[in-house]
Enzyme design. Sequence first.
Site, PDB file in Angstrom:
ATOM      1  N   CYS A   1       0.945 -45.421  58.775  1.00 44.38           N
ATOM      2  CA  CYS A   1       1.895 -45.175  57.687  1.00 44.38           C
ATOM      3  C   CYS A   1       2.472 -46.499  57.171  1.00 44.38           C
ATOM      4  O   CYS A   1       2.830 -47.375  57.958  1.00 44.38           O
ATOM      5  CB  CYS A   1       3.021 -44.268  58.185  1.00 44.38           C
ATOM      6  SG  CYS A   1       4.192 -43.855  56.867  1.00 44.38           S
TER       7      CYS A   1
ATOM      8  N   CYS B   1      10.048 -47.195  59.225  1.00 45.92           N
ATOM      9  CA  CYS B   1      11.040 -46.442  60.016  1.00 45.92           C
ATOM     10  C   CYS B   1      11.045 -46.997  61.454  1.00 45.92           C
ATOM     11  O   CYS B   1      10.023 -46.908  62.148  1.00 45.92           O
ATOM     12  CB  CYS B   1      10.710 -44.957  60.017  1.00 45.92           C
ATOM     13  SG  CYS B   1      10.329 -44.337  58.363  1.00 45.92           S
TER      14      CYS B   1
ATOM     15  N   CYS C   1       9.627 -45.045  64.517  1.00 50.80           N
ATOM     16  CA  CYS C   1       8.411 -44.233  64.415  1.00 50.80           C
ATOM     17  C   CYS C   1       7.140 -44.897  64.949  1.00 50.80           C
ATOM     18  O   CYS C   1       6.737 -45.977  64.502  1.00 50.80           O
ATOM     19  CB  CYS C   1       8.189 -43.817  62.964  1.00 50.80           C
ATOM     20  SG  CYS C   1       6.815 -42.646  62.829  1.00 50.80           S
TER      21      CYS C   1
ATOM     22  N   CYS D   1       4.207 -26.116  62.138  1.00 45.80           N
ATOM     23  CA  CYS D   1       4.656 -27.235  61.312  1.00 45.80           C
ATOM     24  C   CYS D   1       3.570 -28.305  61.275  1.00 45.80           C
ATOM     25  O   CYS D   1       3.119 -28.782  62.314  1.00 45.80           O
ATOM     26  CB  CYS D   1       5.950 -27.791  61.914  1.00 45.80           C
ATOM     27  SG  CYS D   1       6.611 -29.166  60.964  1.00 45.80           S
TER      28      CYS D   1
ATOM     29  N   CYS E   1       5.357 -24.681  57.829  1.00 51.71           N
ATOM     30  CA  CYS E   1       6.238 -25.773  57.401  1.00 51.71           C
ATOM     31  C   CYS E   1       5.370 -27.017  57.265  1.00 51.71           C
ATOM     32  O   CYS E   1       4.429 -27.205  58.033  1.00 51.71           O
ATOM     33  CB  CYS E   1       7.315 -25.999  58.470  1.00 51.71           C
ATOM     34  SG  CYS E   1       8.410 -27.393  58.093  1.00 51.71           S
TER      35      CYS E   1
ATOM     36  N   CYS F   1      14.161 -27.665  55.613  1.00 56.66           N
ATOM     37  CA  CYS F   1      14.390 -28.053  57.007  1.00 56.66           C
ATOM     38  C   CYS F   1      14.713 -29.539  56.981  1.00 56.66           C
ATOM     39  O   CYS F   1      13.870 -30.351  56.607  1.00 56.66           O
ATOM     40  CB  CYS F   1      13.126 -27.778  57.826  1.00 56.66           C
ATOM     41  SG  CYS F   1      13.254 -28.361  59.533  1.00 56.66           S
TER      42      CYS F   1
ATOM     43  N   ARG G   1      17.528 -26.698  65.216  1.00 52.69           N
ATOM     44  CA  ARG G   1      16.348 -26.950  66.054  1.00 52.69           C
ATOM     45  C   ARG G   1      16.629 -28.074  67.039  1.00 52.69           C
ATOM     46  O   ARG G   1      16.888 -29.206  66.630  1.00 52.69           O
ATOM     47  CB  ARG G   1      15.150 -27.403  65.211  1.00 52.69           C
ATOM     48  CG  ARG G   1      14.716 -26.395  64.236  1.00 52.69           C
ATOM     49  CD  ARG G   1      13.435 -26.767  63.519  1.00 52.69           C
ATOM     50  NE  ARG G   1      13.333 -25.911  62.364  1.00 52.69           N
ATOM     51  CZ  ARG G   1      13.042 -24.616  62.422  1.00 52.69           C
ATOM     52  NH1 ARG G   1      12.744 -24.065  63.588  1.00 52.69           N
ATOM     53  NH2 ARG G   1      13.015 -23.885  61.333  1.00 52.69           N
TER      54      ARG G   1
END
Length: 346
Positions: free
Chosen positions: A70, A74, A77, A114, A146, A206, A283
Site C-alpha cells: 500500500c 499509516c 499498518c 468483511c 462489508c 462501519c 466491535r
Amino acid sequence: MLACETLGGDERVGGMKLSCRTDWNLDEIRAIYDRPLLELVYDAATVHRKYFDARKVQVSELLSIKTGGCPEDCSYCPQAARYHTGVKRHGLLDVEKVYDFAVAAKKRGASRVCLGAAWREIRDNSDFDNVCEMVRKVSDLGVEVCCTLGMLQQNQADRLKEAGLYAYNHNLDTSREYYSQVIGTRGYDDRLATLRRVRKAKLTVCSGGILGMGESISDRLEMLRTYATMETPPDSLPINTLVPVEGTPLGEKQKQEETKVSIWDLVRMIATTRLVLPKTVIRLSAGRLERGVTDHALCFMAGANSIFTGEKLLTTPNPGEASDQEMFALLGLEPKEPFQELSHHA
Ligand code: SAM
Ligand code: DTB
Ligand code: SF4
C-alpha cells in the site's frame, strides 16, 4: 457523585440526556468516561439492554483480498509498502476463492464477511469490477458483506451498493489533532468525505478507531465526539487496540510498552461509546489475542456486541473460532443472525 437518573424513554446519565443527541461536547463525554468504573459499566449495560439483545454478539470474519504494497504511510499498518514487515504481498484474489471463503465462514457461523484491500483508494479498473462481482456473489449467500477498500468516490459507493454491499468500513482511527502524527499521506477531511459518500449511497457505515498509538484519552474521546455529532452516526464502530507489528513505526518495542492499553481504559472507552452511541454496534476488533475471557466478559458487559473471529484478521493473528465458541458457551452468548442491525437511517 454522578448518578444514573432515568433509563426509560429519555435516558440520562449524570443528568445528561443520552439518546437522539448529536450535540455532544468533549467535557460531557469526558464526564461520562470519568465516572466511577462500576457505575459507568452498569449504566452502559442498562442502555445496551434497551436497544439490543445482550446475549447476541455479531460474529464477523475478515479476508484480505489484496495484501500489502500500500502506498500510504499509516504508522500502525503492516501493509504499507514503505515499512519492512515481512507481510507476504498478493494481488486481488480470484472471485471464486473469495466466494469459497465466504461459504466456509457462513458455515462456521459468521453473519458478516468483511473484505479488505490494501488500497489507498478505489480505482475504476478491472480489479474494482471483480470486487463488485465478489460482493454480488457473497451477498447472495445471505450474509452481510462489508468492504474496506480505502477512499472512494460517489459513483464507486453507488456501484458497491448496487452490487449488494451492506456496509463499508472506513476508520477515522483517532482525533483530528492526532491524525497527522499517525498518517501523513492523507487528511482527516479525506476520510470524512468518504464517509459522507458511503452514507449518501445508503450503505451502512462501519467506522471506528485504534487505541494504543500514543494518543491521549482526550484524543480517543474527541474521535468519539466526532462520531457522536455526525448527522447520522456510524451503524457500527470498531474499537481496535494496536497490534504492534515489527517494522512499522508504532511496532517498536519501547513504544509498545509505553502505550499498552489497560483493560480498564478499554472498558471505559467501550462503555462511554455505548452511552453516547446507544444504537451503534460496537466491535471489539484487533487486539483480542492477549485478552483472556475475563477481559472479554467485561467488554461485553460494557456494551461491546461484535467480534472478528478466525485465526487471522487481515494479516495479524487473532483467536480462532474454537476458542471464541468456548468463550460464547461459557458466557452464555450466541452469534447474532445477519441483517438485524439497528440502522440509523432506516
Ligand atoms: N486500506 C483501507 C483503509 O485504510 O481504510 C482498508 C484496510 S485498513 C488495514 C483497515 C483498518 O485496519 C485501519 O483503518 C486500521 O484501523 C486497522 N489496522 C491496521 N493495522 C492495524 C494494527 N496494526 N493494529 C490495529 N488496527 C490496525
Ligand atoms: C477494523 O477496524 N479492524 C479490522 C477491520 N476494521 C478491517 C482490521 C484490523 C486489522 C489489524 C491488522 C492486520 O491484521 O493487518
Ligand atoms: Fe494502506 Fe489501509 Fe494500511 Fe493505511 S491502513 S497503509 S491505507 S492498507
